[in-house]
Write a protein that holds these residues in place. Structure first.
Motif, PDB file in Angstrom:
ATOM      1  N   VAL A   1      42.176  38.910  27.446  1.00  0.00           N
ATOM      2  CA  VAL A   1      42.446  40.183  28.581  1.00  0.00           C
ATOM      3  C   VAL A   1      41.536  41.735  27.794  1.00  0.00           C
ATOM      4  CG1 VAL A   1      43.009  42.131  30.540  1.00  0.00           C
ATOM      5  CG2 VAL A   1      42.661  39.273  30.480  1.00  0.00           C
ATOM      6  N   SER A   2      40.817  41.636  27.730  1.00  0.00           N
ATOM      7  CA  SER A   2      40.193  43.629  27.381  1.00  0.00           C
ATOM      8  C   SER A   2      40.685  44.226  28.044  1.00  0.00           C
ATOM      9  CB  SER A   2      39.288  43.061  26.224  1.00  0.00           C
ATOM     10  OG  SER A   2      38.601  44.578  26.170  1.00  0.00           O
ATOM     11  N   GLY A   3      39.963  44.463  28.819  1.00  0.00           N
ATOM     12  CA  GLY A   3      40.023  45.786  29.622  1.00  0.00           C
ATOM     13  C   GLY A   3      39.632  47.035  29.228  1.00  0.00           C
ATOM     14  N   GLU A   4      39.112  47.028  27.477  1.00  0.00           N
ATOM     15  CA  GLU A   4      38.657  48.300  27.141  1.00  0.00           C
ATOM     16  C   GLU A   4      37.010  48.653  26.863  1.00  0.00           C
ATOM     17  OE1 GLU A   4      39.718  47.310  22.824  1.00  0.00           O
ATOM     18  OE2 GLU A   4      39.157  49.647  22.167  1.00  0.00           O
ATOM     19  N   TYR A   5      36.781  50.036  27.308  1.00  0.00           N
ATOM     20  CA  TYR A   5      35.820  50.571  27.327  1.00  0.00           C
ATOM     21  C   TYR A   5      35.948  51.182  25.711  1.00  0.00           C
ATOM     22  CZ  TYR A   5      35.463  48.888  32.135  1.00  0.00           C
ATOM     23  OH  TYR A   5      35.719  47.599  32.600  1.00  0.00           O
ATOM     24  N   LEU A   6      34.741  51.834  25.450  1.00  0.00           N
ATOM     25  CA  LEU A   6      34.100  52.687  24.548  1.00  0.00           C
ATOM     26  C   LEU A   6      34.612  53.874  24.829  1.00  0.00           C
ATOM     27  CD1 LEU A   6      31.686  52.249  22.131  1.00  0.00           C
ATOM     28  CD2 LEU A   6      33.673  51.193  21.317  1.00  0.00           C
ATOM     29  N   GLU A   7      33.996  54.565  25.997  1.00  0.00           N
ATOM     30  CA  GLU A   7      33.948  55.645  27.345  1.00  0.00           C
ATOM     31  C   GLU A   7      35.452  55.873  27.657  1.00  0.00           C
ATOM     32  OE1 GLU A   7      32.089  53.267  27.170  1.00  0.00           O
ATOM     33  OE2 GLU A   7      30.393  54.027  26.892  1.00  0.00           O
ATOM     34  N   ALA A   8      36.585  55.513  27.577  1.00  0.00           N
ATOM     35  CA  ALA A   8      37.315  55.867  28.296  1.00  0.00           C
ATOM     36  C   ALA A   8      38.820  54.408  27.514  1.00  0.00           C
ATOM     37  CB  ALA A   8      37.560  55.070  30.344  1.00  0.00           C
ATOM     38  N   ALA A   9      39.961  55.368  27.884  1.00  0.00           N
ATOM     39  CA  ALA A   9      41.388  54.813  27.655  1.00  0.00           C
ATOM     40  C   ALA A   9      41.490  53.637  27.930  1.00  0.00           C
ATOM     41  CB  ALA A   9      42.673  56.436  27.544  1.00  0.00           C
ATOM     42  N   SER A  10      42.436  53.132  27.437  1.00  0.00           N
ATOM     43  CA  SER A  10      42.582  51.831  28.355  1.00  0.00           C
ATOM     44  C   SER A  10      43.032  51.775  29.544  1.00  0.00           C
ATOM     45  CB  SER A  10      43.743  50.910  26.951  1.00  0.00           C
ATOM     46  OG  SER A  10      43.643  49.305  27.526  1.00  0.00           O
ATOM     47  N   PRO A  11      42.767  50.689  30.475  1.00  0.00           N
ATOM     48  CA  PRO A  11      43.212  51.135  31.840  1.00  0.00           C
ATOM     49  C   PRO A  11      44.519  50.228  31.705  1.00  0.00           C
ATOM     50  CG  PRO A  11      41.250  49.161  31.602  1.00  0.00           C
ATOM     51  CD  PRO A  11      41.796  49.432  30.498  1.00  0.00           C
ATOM     52  N   LEU A  12      44.991  49.074  30.983  1.00  0.00           N
ATOM     53  CA  LEU A  12      46.057  48.090  31.059  1.00  0.00           C
ATOM     54  C   LEU A  12      47.041  49.164  31.086  1.00  0.00           C
ATOM     55  CD1 LEU A  12      43.430  46.300  30.294  1.00  0.00           C
ATOM     56  CD2 LEU A  12      44.755  45.560  28.231  1.00  0.00           C
ATOM     57  N   VAL A  13      48.201  48.154  32.303  1.00  0.00           N
ATOM     58  CA  VAL A  13      49.348  49.033  32.301  1.00  0.00           C
ATOM     59  C   VAL A  13      50.269  47.456  31.832  1.00  0.00           C
ATOM     60  CG1 VAL A  13      50.984  50.311  33.501  1.00  0.00           C
ATOM     61  CG2 VAL A  13      48.561  50.711  34.064  1.00  0.00           C
ATOM     62  N   ASP A  14      51.468  48.238  30.886  1.00  0.00           N
ATOM     63  CA  ASP A  14      52.043  46.377  30.578  1.00  0.00           C
ATOM     64  C   ASP A  14      50.915  45.193  30.341  1.00  0.00           C
ATOM     65  OD1 ASP A  14      54.141  45.292  29.748  1.00  0.00           O
ATOM     66  OD2 ASP A  14      54.232  44.773  31.895  1.00  0.00           O
ATOM     67  N   GLY A  15      49.713  45.555  29.960  1.00  0.00           N
ATOM     68  CA  GLY A  15      48.953  44.429  29.674  1.00  0.00           C
ATOM     69  C   GLY A  15      48.415  44.119  30.491  1.00  0.00           C
ATOM     70  N   TRP A  16      48.282  44.364  31.972  1.00  0.00           N
ATOM     71  CA  TRP A  16      47.591  44.906  33.211  1.00  0.00           C
ATOM     72  C   TRP A  16      46.861  44.687  33.248  1.00  0.00           C
ATOM     73  CZ3 TRP A  16      49.189  39.961  36.079  1.00  0.00           C
ATOM     74  CH2 TRP A  16      50.574  39.546  35.600  1.00  0.00           C
ATOM     75  N   PHE A  17      45.495  44.106  33.872  1.00  0.00           N
ATOM     76  CA  PHE A  17      43.810  45.081  33.889  1.00  0.00           C
ATOM     77  C   PHE A  17      43.438  45.378  35.272  1.00  0.00           C
ATOM     78  CE2 PHE A  17      39.300  44.019  34.509  1.00  0.00           C
ATOM     79  CZ  PHE A  17      38.538  45.258  33.810  1.00  0.00           C
ATOM     80  N   PRO A  18      43.284  46.423  35.934  1.00  0.00           N
ATOM     81  CA  PRO A  18      42.774  46.230  37.753  1.00  0.00           C
ATOM     82  C   PRO A  18      41.801  45.565  37.212  1.00  0.00           C
ATOM     83  CG  PRO A  18      43.379  47.981  36.144  1.00  0.00           C
ATOM     84  CD  PRO A  18      43.360  47.438  35.752  1.00  0.00           C
ATOM     85  N   THR A  19      41.263  44.714  37.635  1.00  0.00           N
ATOM     86  CA  THR A  19      39.960  44.562  37.845  1.00  0.00           C
ATOM     87  C   THR A  19      39.485  44.827  38.938  1.00  0.00           C
ATOM     88  OG1 THR A  19      40.583  42.517  39.669  1.00  0.00           O
ATOM     89  CG2 THR A  19      40.410  41.780  37.430  1.00  0.00           C
ATOM     90  N   ARG A  20      39.729  45.673  40.111  1.00  0.00           N
ATOM     91  CA  ARG A  20      39.017  46.299  41.034  1.00  0.00           C
ATOM     92  C   ARG A  20      38.239  44.777  42.186  1.00  0.00           C
ATOM     93  NH1 ARG A  20      39.570  50.810  41.388  1.00  0.00           N
ATOM     94  NH2 ARG A  20      37.767  50.901  42.807  1.00  0.00           N
ATOM     95  N   ASP A  21      38.432  43.541  41.857  1.00  0.00           N
ATOM     96  CA  ASP A  21      38.071  42.874  43.253  1.00  0.00           C
ATOM     97  C   ASP A  21      38.864  42.730  43.634  1.00  0.00           C
ATOM     98  OD1 ASP A  21      35.707  42.192  41.730  1.00  0.00           O
ATOM     99  OD2 ASP A  21      36.557  41.103  40.602  1.00  0.00           O
ATOM    100  N   GLY A  22      38.793  43.090  44.995  1.00  0.00           N
ATOM    101  CA  GLY A  22      40.419  42.257  45.684  1.00  0.00           C
ATOM    102  C   GLY A  22      40.183  40.428  46.322  1.00  0.00           C
ATOM    103  N   GLY A  23      41.389  40.527  46.515  1.00  0.00           N
ATOM    104  CA  GLY A  23      41.239  38.183  46.867  1.00  0.00           C
ATOM    105  C   GLY A  23      42.968  38.209  46.851  1.00  0.00           C
ATOM    106  N   PHE A  24      43.189  36.884  47.075  1.00  0.00           N
ATOM    107  CA  PHE A  24      44.735  36.242  47.617  1.00  0.00           C
ATOM    108  C   PHE A  24      44.736  35.408  46.834  1.00  0.00           C
ATOM    109  CE2 PHE A  24      42.257  35.418  51.218  1.00  0.00           C
ATOM    110  CZ  PHE A  24      42.520  33.477  51.021  1.00  0.00           C
ATOM    111  N   ILE A  25      46.094  35.266  46.836  1.00  0.00           N
ATOM    112  CA  ILE A  25      46.698  33.732  46.148  1.00  0.00           C
ATOM    113  C   ILE A  25      47.232  33.078  47.634  1.00  0.00           C
ATOM    114  CG2 ILE A  25      47.772  32.747  44.767  1.00  0.00           C
ATOM    115  CD1 ILE A  25      47.263  34.868  42.583  1.00  0.00           C
ATOM    116  N   ASP A  26      46.706  31.543  47.655  1.00  0.00           N
ATOM    117  CA  ASP A  26      47.463  31.201  48.620  1.00  0.00           C
ATOM    118  C   ASP A  26      48.800  30.261  48.605  1.00  0.00           C
ATOM    119  OD1 ASP A  26      46.676  28.225  46.860  1.00  0.00           O
ATOM    120  OD2 ASP A  26      45.087  28.308  48.293  1.00  0.00           O
TER     121      ASP A  26
END
Lengths: 101, 510
Positions: free
Chosen positions: B361-386
């Motif tokens: 998981v990268s989550g990195e963009y050239l244009e922005a600071a890393s959005p990773l918090v403690d390694g976690w990347f927010p996908t902006r996708d919604g969902g659930f786990i059964d």
């Protein structure tokens, strides 16, 4: 002693085996064919693997120790077998994931 | 570890096996390795820092991908289907660099400052002329180096530059692919374009597995079907719109079920249930794999495997049937977490935003600071786990329709719309509503028979269908018939465009 950190690369001095560290932590006595492995590109190959360490290493196989604290990927195969602190590493189970791309 | 190491291992272990192209006349792994080395020399000699590819699929794709890695330069594939202005802007952002392109691309990129263009033909001929290279032996070994830069498709705004470092892509390959795991007769058809993360991943994983790559210059359903047969293709990866068009073409041909294809993987967007259901019938013994991944995660992070597909097809258990709408379970080494707006993990079965963590998981963009918090990347996708750990992706969070405080997934409504025989394609969007905040608008493309003069479909009939199958809150306030829906070229529905096209149906101040 070899420092086993992910990405570090080592070669055998007695056969063509080369490995890259996938998982590992700290210094370890890493051998291939009974002889200490060294940083890749720092030694010529000479001699032969010791008879009790000549099971061979296979290209592309991942080798681990019993408690799975060390994992090495063979980037070149050879006649010697790899060991940490005198204990031979074994081939990790192949992955069974379906191809996804 | 550098990406080129993957190819070096394949050349070492499978030197004479065909890597790219037809069994007769294709490039072997040794040849691919030599040409990538020659390309690396060519790239290093150029006055640039990046290797840009603006072209359809061809052997130049793996050669320049691995060549760029060996040269220690980021590989930057561009979407050649973009309008001139957008393409030139991206080329400019990629400078200084050397670009491989087709004849038309050379003209289109001529004005980009700091980009040295060469045509694919020149590039490939040069590699042959130079013969076996003296070899770039001192390959950069720093896994922190950037391997690939991918411009996001920008469905919600200006494209961002996603950064994938060698360590991300290598972690993905080592975690997901068994070296030389492919049988000698396996071949995969690559129909996703080179600038899609799946196009990059396909090169890497096929080479590492030892699976021959058969490329379509660009996707066409009939060409795809014919190529699968003539090239003895055993594996394929498609995006949902491709599978929809393949299914349509097979039905139009009325041909026998396709038995040669052993594995078909799909991903890159939400698969409509009617399409996958029909595909399971048309490919009765093929292993289906649903892969969920993002550009920012080095491709696949979760897979729904073949057994789950067939279980869902034949099961009478609702929980098992429903798994056909799931993207399966995370790869080893990948962790998933579903979180609410406050960032707290939600209970099993509840919907929230999908977060992912892992070495790929990268989550990195050239244009922005890393959005990773403690390694976690927010996908902006919604969902659930059964309960069994299966992930259900419900689309971009930005696309959720919120009516009277109730979150509604467009996909759920679209699946119902598509069950109507008169509906060929469907989209559900939210437009402003004074009373409810948003209301549902269904935008549909009619099936050919229904589009004939005098035919058509009643709005009330569509509304009644949704009312019967789902809750009344999901019933579209309006049903709009259009000739076509706006997609980007990898089949992603451009909901932002659709919302602005139909915003007049909403209340002005809603």
């Amino acid at each position: 002693m070899a420092e086993l950190k992910p990405g570090a690369r080592f070669q055998s001095t007695v056969c063509t085996t080369q490995v890259i560290v996938v998982k590992g932590d700290g210094d370890a006595e890493l051998t291939c064919g009974g002889a200490a492995m060294v940083a890749t590109g720092t030694a010529e190959i000479s001699g032969k693997p010791a008879p009790d360490a000549a099971e061979g290493t296979l290209l592309g196989k991942r080798y681990t120790n019993a408690d799975a604290t060390v994992e090495l990927l063979a980037t070149k195969g050879g006649e010697g077998s790899i060991a940490v602190s005198g204990t031979p590493l074994s081939v990790a189970e192949p992955k069974t994931l379906p191809a996804s791309d | 570890m550098n990406l080129m190491m993957l190819l070096e291992m394949a050349a070492e272990g499978l030197g004479d096996r065909v890597a790219v192209g037809s069994l007769e006349g294709g490039l072997t792994y040794s040849e691919l390795y030599d040409q990538a080395q020659a390309a690396a020399e060519r790239f290093q000699a150029a006055d640039g820092e990046r290797v840009v590819l603006c072209d359809e699929s061809s052997p130049a794709v793996p050669i320049s991908l691995f060549g760029a890695a060996a040269a220690g330069m980021p590989y930057v594939p561009l979407n050649y289907r973009l309008p001139d202005e957008d393409l030139q802007a991206l080329a400019q952002r990629s400078a200084p660099g050397v670009a491989i392109t087709d004849d038309l691309g050379a003209v289109r990129l001529a004005d980009a400052q700091g980009i040295e263009t060469m045509t694919r033909r020149e590039f490939l001929e040069d590699l042959h002329r130079d013969g076996v290279p003296s070899a770039v032996t001192e390959r950069p070994a720093d896994p922190e180096e950037i391997a690939v830069l991918l411009y996001t498709s920008g469905t919600t705004g200006a494209p961002k530059t996603a950064v994938l470092r060698h360590r991300h892509l290598v972690s993905y390959i080592l975690g997901a692919v068994e070296f030389m795991g492919a049988a000698p007769d396996e071949a995969t058809i690559v129909s996703v374009p080179p600038y899609h993360v799946a196009g990059v991943a396909a090169m890497l994983s096929s080479v590492y597995a030892g699976r021959r790559i058969v490329q379509l210059p660009s996707f066409d359903p009939d060409l795809w079907i014919d190529t699968v047969e003539t090239e003895q293709v055993t594996h394929a990866m498609v995006v949902p719109t491709m599978l929809a068009r393949i299914v349509e073409a097979l039905d139009a041909r009325g041909s026998e079920p396709m038995l040669g294809l052993r594995a078909l993987s799909y991903g890159g967007g939400r698969m409509p249930l009617p399409v996958i259901t029909r595909a399971l019938e048309l490919f009765p013994i093929t292993s289906f794999v649903n892969a969920y991944g993002l550009t920012e995660t080095s491709s696949t992070i979760a897979v729904l495997g073949p057994d789950d597909h067939r279980l869902a097809q034949y099961s009478e258990e609702p929980a098992e049937q429903r798994r056909l709408a799931s993207t399966g379970r995370p790869l080893p080494g990948v962790e998933l977490s579903i979180r609410d707006e406050a960032g707290e993990e939600v209970p099993v079965g509840e919907t929230g935003e999908i977060f992912v963590r892992g070495e790929q998981v990268s989550g990195e963009y050239l244009e922005a600071a890393s959005p990773l918090v403690d390694g976690w990347f927010p996908t902006r996708d919604g969902g659930f786990i059964d309960e069994a750990g299966y992930l259900f992706v419900q689309g971009r969070n930005d696309d959720v329709i919120i009516r009277g405080g109730e979150n509604m997934s467009p996909g759920e409504i679209e699946d119902v719309l598509l069950t109507h025989p008169a509906v060929k394609e469907a989209a559900a969007i939210g437009v402003a509503d004074e009373q409810w905040g948003e209301k549902v608008v269904a935008v549909i493309v009619l099936a050919d028979e229904a589009a004939a003069p005098g035919a058509g479909v009643d709005e009330s009939e569509i509304q009644e269908l949704v009312r019967r199958r789902l809750r009344s809150s999901r019933v579209p306030a309006h049903v709009v018939v259009v000739d076509e829906l706006p997609y980007n070229d990898t089949g992603k529905l451009l909901r932002r465009v659709l919302r602005s096209q139909h915003s007049h149906l909403g209340d002005p101040d809603g």
